[in-house]
Design an enzyme around this catalytic site. Structure first.
Site, PDB file in Angstrom:
ATOM      1  CB  CYS A   2     117.706  71.862  47.443  1.00 39.94           C
ATOM      2  SG  CYS A   2     116.472  71.146  46.358  1.00 39.94           S
ATOM      3  NE  ARG A  27     121.304  76.754  47.328  1.00 39.16           N
ATOM      4  CZ  ARG A  27     122.219  77.072  46.425  1.00 39.16           C
ATOM      5  NH1 ARG A  27     122.955  78.135  46.602  1.00 39.16           N
ATOM      6  NH2 ARG A  27     122.411  76.327  45.374  1.00 39.16           N
ATOM      7  CD1 TRP A  83     113.333  74.714  43.340  1.00 35.01           C
ATOM      8  CD2 TRP A  83     112.161  76.105  44.611  1.00 35.01           C
ATOM      9  NE1 TRP A  83     112.587  75.503  42.516  1.00 35.01           N
ATOM     10  CE2 TRP A  83     111.857  76.363  43.257  1.00 35.01           C
ATOM     11  CE3 TRP A  83     111.528  76.867  45.604  1.00 35.01           C
ATOM     12  CZ2 TRP A  83     110.959  77.350  42.869  1.00 35.01           C
ATOM     13  CZ3 TRP A  83     110.638  77.840  45.208  1.00 35.01           C
ATOM     14  CH2 TRP A  83     110.361  78.082  43.866  1.00 35.01           C
ATOM     15  CG  ASN A 109     121.255  71.805  44.954  1.00 35.87           C
ATOM     16  OD1 ASN A 109     120.251  71.913  44.256  1.00 35.87           O
ATOM     17  ND2 ASN A 109     122.118  72.786  45.124  1.00 35.87           N
ATOM     18  N   GLY A 110     119.999  69.278  42.802  1.00 40.72           N
ATOM     19  CA  GLY A 110     120.183  69.058  41.363  1.00 40.72           C
ATOM     20  C   GLY A 110     119.083  68.160  40.820  1.00 40.72           C
ATOM     21  CD  GLU A 492     109.139  91.492  32.204  1.00 38.34           C
ATOM     22  OE1 GLU A 492     107.913  91.654  32.345  1.00 38.34           O
ATOM     23  OE2 GLU A 492     109.880  91.164  33.144  1.00 38.34           O
ATOM     24  CE  LYS A 496     110.789  93.061  36.078  1.00 39.61           C
ATOM     25  NZ  LYS A 496     109.950  92.024  35.556  1.00 39.61           N
ATOM     26  CD  GLU A 499     108.465  94.755  38.982  1.00 39.54           C
ATOM     27  OE1 GLU A 499     107.674  94.282  39.797  1.00 39.54           O
ATOM     28  OE2 GLU A 499     108.993  94.072  38.070  1.00 39.54           O
ATOM     29  CG  HIS A 515      98.304 104.860  15.280  1.00 41.70           C
ATOM     30  ND1 HIS A 515      97.559 105.219  14.180  1.00 41.70           N
ATOM     31  CD2 HIS A 515      99.185 103.931  14.844  1.00 41.70           C
ATOM     32  CE1 HIS A 515      97.957 104.519  13.126  1.00 41.70           C
ATOM     33  NE2 HIS A 515      98.955 103.722  13.504  1.00 41.70           N
ATOM     34  CE  LYS A 614     109.099  86.505  43.091  1.00 41.78           C
ATOM     35  NZ  LYS A 614     109.474  87.179  41.835  1.00 41.78           N
TER      36      LYS A 614
HETATM   37  O1  M6R Z   1     103.609  84.387  40.288  1.00 42.47           O
HETATM   38  P1  M6R Z   1     103.054  84.895  38.975  1.00 42.47           P
HETATM   39  O2  M6R Z   1     103.966  84.629  37.836  1.00 42.47           O
HETATM   40  O3  M6R Z   1     101.658  84.397  38.717  1.00 42.47           O
HETATM   41  O4  M6R Z   1     102.943  86.464  39.174  1.00 42.47           O
HETATM   42  C1  M6R Z   1     102.341  87.260  38.199  1.00 42.47           C
HETATM   43  C2  M6R Z   1     102.738  88.720  38.366  1.00 42.47           C
HETATM   44  O5  M6R Z   1     102.278  89.219  39.582  1.00 42.47           O
HETATM   45  C3  M6R Z   1     104.252  88.906  38.287  1.00 42.47           C
HETATM   46  O6  M6R Z   1     104.739  88.380  37.075  1.00 42.47           O
HETATM   47  C4  M6R Z   1     104.677  90.364  38.392  1.00 42.47           C
HETATM   48  O7  M6R Z   1     104.186  91.093  37.305  1.00 42.47           O
HETATM   49  C5  M6R Z   1     106.193  90.450  38.475  1.00 42.47           C
HETATM   50  N1  M6R Z   1     106.611  90.252  39.830  1.00 42.47           N
HETATM   51  C6  M6R Z   1     106.744  91.714  37.964  1.00 42.47           C
HETATM   52  O8  M6R Z   1     108.134  91.685  37.977  1.00 42.47           O
END
Ligand code: M6R
Length: 619
Positions: A2, A27, A83, A109-110, A492, A496, A499, A515, A614
């Site tokens: 927070c 935060r 938060w 905060n904590g 993953e 990264k 994107e 394959h 996001k």
């Molecule tokens: O908020 P969520 O974890 O449900 O979001 C799922 C995906 O949209 C999210 O993990 C997305 O793939 C990442 N932002 C990628 O870095």
């Protein structure tokens, strides 16, 4: 995580505190509040001071709107942007919290780990709690003691009773020209201005007013009056003078705490964030895990024979790691589904199935629809969610919060590793309900506790990762390859890279290369192998040889001390050794940094990549 601010000085406290909250909003942003000490000159003949506390749900602008209707002149106050960790976002749960006797107001905060015990004790002494938070016990504890003791005595006695992590700031109308604050494992910094002092969780809240700061140390308290400040021990003894430091950050840099981007900051926050994820949950001596959010479904979980893990994007990659962990150590059959597929699929679910959804935001439309679909079928639903009070957290039957703090960058980093910590804890929890031995439980938990330190050692090597990344920043395609636990990490890694750098990247199980995908390999198509010293090490070596034979460039992530792979590849990066099931929590860190450094080398908007949001709240 927070944001907290405290002000004492000649300026209008409300203005300084609100400005500070706006700067700390990253935060936490689900609710906020302010407590202002009524100025002497406004007082009636009785000479009584009082605190005006105003709170609002939602962003800081909601609080600002409320305050605009009720301006109160004041020069001392505290404020908070929340938060949520305990209790959903609401005015009652928002800070500042007050005790029922009206002695004190605090912002915190904590996490107070022993809040339940303290609450029970205080309730027996006749106190009435109004919030669902852990923080309220701090106010009630101080207030209870102030019936017989001074503000200062009560504050320091309370510190001795608290367990967990905290930065706490308190004001009391009984001692109106004073702010008391303390830090234990949560950050706190003091801004020293001209006849004014600002306390905050980080410098972004105070750079506007001063560049002179004193960093409050762990296990340290500070006492502020309009005349000056004094650093104190937790026994309220004065400590020596501390050097006042001069900040060299602009206010924009300050929000990111000196990091160029939120993504980089969040990568570097992982040792701290993961400590928060495991805080209070590991019962080492019992080889067991305490997951408060699952207590209502504990019996049901004992009878579960199948788990379906559901998520999208990064959350799905975490689910795949969870599948390996739970099947191997808890002996329960696991399926992993994309949320957008699961919601339309005829899944074979019965009363012995649990559907566990993973979502950082807790608002992803497809994941939420999956929860609703599973509930319609009468199946137990659990959530692994970072945002407290989000829709998924509210609609699932029970769940576990990540407690990783807000993730601002679109590219998920600390949410992923905290999901993996939760899955590892859940594995031990489910395993110990079944055949897992005490020894094995202890072994896994002990190793989990070492991970923040091991992550830190990888981060300390960031320069090397940057150098390798920059070498590959001009390529237009790349494979990420891994096996078993590190196959999902390869997936993953490819998410990264694509994107944030817009480089075409594919994550593959190493065994799949021959394959079909190997047809792509030539000198312009590099491959990044996760070739750790685990049960499939030799199989990874074969994959590297196949690529080298076709003139493909190779990068490998190996376990420290590796001799064989390191000699075969063009570039090598290392991580420390850990249990095989926990390797993804370490191996993903170099991949996060690798993508980050490539994207920054390409001068791209790392925190807000094109075409992405996001939180994907539409289907
Ligand atoms: O908020 P969520 O974890 O449900 O979001 C799922 C995906 O949209 C999210 O993990 C997305 O793939 C990442 N932002 C990628 O870095």
């Amino acid at each position: 995580m927070c944001g907290i601010v405290g002000y004492i000085g000649k300026k209008d406290a409300q203005e300084v505190l609100l400005e500070g909250l706006k700067r700390l909003e990253y935060r936490g942003y689900d609710s906020s509040g302010i407590a202002l000490m009524k100025d002497k000159e406004d007082l009636s003949e009785k000479k009584q001071f009082f605190l005006k506390v105003i709170k609002a749900v939602g962003k800081v602008m909601c609080l600002e709107e409320k305050l605009s209707k009720e301006k109160l002149s004041s020069h001392i106050g505290i404020a908070h942007t929340r938060w949520a960790t305990h209790g959903k976002p609401s005015e009652k749960n928002a800070h500042p919290h007050q005790d029922d006797g009206g002695y004190v107001a605090i912002v915190h905060n904590g996490i107070i780990e022993n809040y339940k015990e303290l609450k029970e004790k205080l309730e027996k002494r006749g106190h009435t709690f109004v919030s669902e938070t852990d923080s309220e016990v701090i106010a009630q504890c101080i207030g209870d003691k102030m019936k017989t003791k001074s503000f200062e005595e009560a504050f320091f006695l309370t510190l001795k009773e608290l367990r967990g992590a905290y930065a706490v700031v308190a004001v009391s109308p009984s001692d109106p020209e004073k702010i008391l604050a303390a830090r234990f494992s949560s950050p706190l910094v003091l801004g020293v201005g001209k006849e004014e002092y600002i306390l905050a969780s980080d410098v972004s809240a105070l750079v506007e007013y001063t560049d002179k700061v004193v960093y409050i140390e762990d296990n340290e308290a500070v006492l502020l009056t309009p005349q000056g400040y004094s650093l104190r021990t937790f026994s309220n003894r004065a400590k020596g003078e501390r050097k006042i430091e001069t900040l060299e950050w602009s206010s924009d840099q300050a929000k990111k705490e000196g990091f160029a981007h939120y993504m980089l900051k969040e990568i570097f926050q992982q040792p701290h964030a993961l400590t928060d994820t495991m805080r209070g949950r590991i019962l080492l001596e019992e080889g067991m895990v305490r997951l408060g959010g699952l207590s209502s479904v504990e019996k049901k979980l004992r009878n579960i024979t199948k788990i379906v893990l559901v998520g999208c994007g990064t959350a799905r990659c975490a689910s795949l790691v969870g599948e390996y962990m739970i099947e191997e150590y808890a002996g329960i059959s696991v399926e992993v589904e994309y949320a957008h597929e699961f919601r339309y699929k005829k899944s074979l679910l019965d009363k012995k199935t649990a559907v566990i959804v993973l979502s950082q935001s807790g608002e992803t439309a497809d994941t939420l629809a999956s929860v609703r679909e599973a509930k319609r079928k009468g199946v137990l639903t659990l959530g692994i969610v970072n945002v407290v009070g989000s829709t998924i957290a509210r609609e699932t039957d029970a769940g576990i919060y990540n407690h990783a703090g807000p993730e601002i960058a679109v590219a998920s980093t600390k949410a992923f590793t905290s999901q993996l910590i939760v899955l590892a804890l859940l594995t031990v929890y489910l395993g110990r309900q079944r055949g897992m031995s005490l020894v094995m439980g202890k072994r896994i938990l002990r190793e989990i506790q070492t991970l923040p330190r091991k992550i830190q050692s990888i981060l300390d090597d960031a320069k090397k990762i940057k150098k390798v990344a920059e070498k590959y920043s001009a390529f237009e395609s790349m494979f990420f390859l891994g096996r078993k636990y590190n196959y999902p990490v390869a997936l993953e890694g490819s998410i990264k890279l694509k994107e944030i750098s817009y480089i075409h990247a594919e994550g593959l199980a190493t065994g799949e290369l021959k394959h079909g995908p190997i047809a792509m390999i030539d000198k312009n198509f590099p491959s990044f192998f996760l070739a750790l010293n685990d049960s499939v090490y030799e199989k990874s070596v074969t994959g590297i040889e196949e690529v080298k034979a076709r003139s493909g460039k190779t990068i490998a992530l190996v376990t420290k001390g590796d001799k064989k792979v390191s000699k075969m590849v063009d570039d090598v990066l290392e991580i420390p050794k850990t249990l095989e099931m926990l390797t993804p929590i370490l191996s993903v860190i170099p991949l996060q940094l690798f993508s980050y450094y490539i994207a920054s080398k390409r001068n791209l908007d790392v925190d807000k990549p094109r075409n992405l949001a996001k939180s994907v709240t539409v289907e």
